[in-house]
Motif scaffolding. Structure first.
Motif, mmCIF file in Angstrom:
data_model
loop_
_atom_site.group_PDB
_atom_site.id
_atom_site.type_symbol
_atom_site.label_atom_id
_atom_site.label_comp_id
_atom_site.label_asym_id
_atom_site.label_seq_id
_atom_site.Cartn_x
_atom_site.Cartn_y
_atom_site.Cartn_z
ATOM 1 N N ASN A 1 2.001 -14.706 -0.040
ATOM 2 C CA ASN A 1 1.271 -14.257 0.847
ATOM 3 C C ASN A 1 2.352 -13.488 2.090
ATOM 4 N N GLN A 2 3.341 -14.057 2.102
ATOM 5 C CA GLN A 2 4.415 -13.604 2.924
ATOM 6 C C GLN A 2 4.838 -12.109 2.717
ATOM 7 N N LEU A 3 4.970 -11.996 1.182
ATOM 8 C CA LEU A 3 5.406 -10.541 0.651
ATOM 9 C C LEU A 3 4.383 -9.718 1.192
ATOM 10 N N VAL A 4 3.152 -9.883 0.671
ATOM 11 C CA VAL A 4 1.946 -8.860 0.882
ATOM 12 C C VAL A 4 1.902 -8.815 2.390
ATOM 13 N N SER A 5 2.285 -9.755 3.438
ATOM 14 C CA SER A 5 1.936 -9.395 4.608
ATOM 15 C C SER A 5 3.153 -8.376 5.137
ATOM 16 N N LYS A 6 4.278 -8.680 4.601
ATOM 17 C CA LYS A 6 5.240 -7.865 5.012
ATOM 18 C C LYS A 6 5.113 -6.378 4.454
ATOM 19 N N VAL A 7 4.677 -6.231 3.369
ATOM 20 C CA VAL A 7 4.306 -4.897 2.750
ATOM 21 C C VAL A 7 3.219 -4.234 3.587
ATOM 22 N N VAL A 8 1.973 -4.692 3.801
ATOM 23 C CA VAL A 8 0.964 -4.395 4.569
ATOM 24 C C VAL A 8 1.511 -3.895 5.855
#
Length: 122
Positions: A33-40
């Motif tokens: 979730n942290q990675l997806v948040s950062k990418v978005v």
């Protein structure tokens, strides 16, 4: 923008975008979730930056076209009030204060001092 985002989260301030639940920095999120948040977030930041650059470019093009067509650009230059010479003479001789001069000329302080600067450059 990313720098500001990181600075906030480093200080313990967590952000949650209500209409985009994927952007949530609250603690306890799993790594995915942290990675997806950062990418978005990075993607949205990039898109916003590109849009700002397009707006600036269109603005430059518009100004250039207006100048080429001979149309004025920018803020119109303010003219000296009709009673300017009389009031400024009193102000410069010390008979009235700057505030009184501004009142008599019906000018805001910034406008008064800008006109005064222009007047003294003549």
């Amino acid at each position: 923008m990313e720098k500001e985002w990181k600075e906030l989260t480093d200080r313990g301030i967590y952000l949650r975008v209500l209409d985009m639940p994927i952007l949530d920095t609250k603690p306890g999120q799993d790594t995915m979730n942290q990675l997806v948040s950062k990418v978005v977030f990075d993607l949205l930041s990039y898109i916003a930056q590109m849009e700002r650059e397009k707006i600036r470019e269109r603005q430059r093009e518009g100004i250039a076209a207006a100048k080429k067509a001979g149309r004025p650009t920018g803020r119109p230059r303010i003219e000296f009030p009709k009673n300017w010479a009389e009031i400024i003479k009193q102000y410069e001789s010390g008979d009235i204060t700057a505030q009184k001069a501004q009142q008599d000329l019906n000018l805001k302080p910034g406008t008064f001092y800008n006109l005064l600067r222009r007047y003294r450059k003549r």
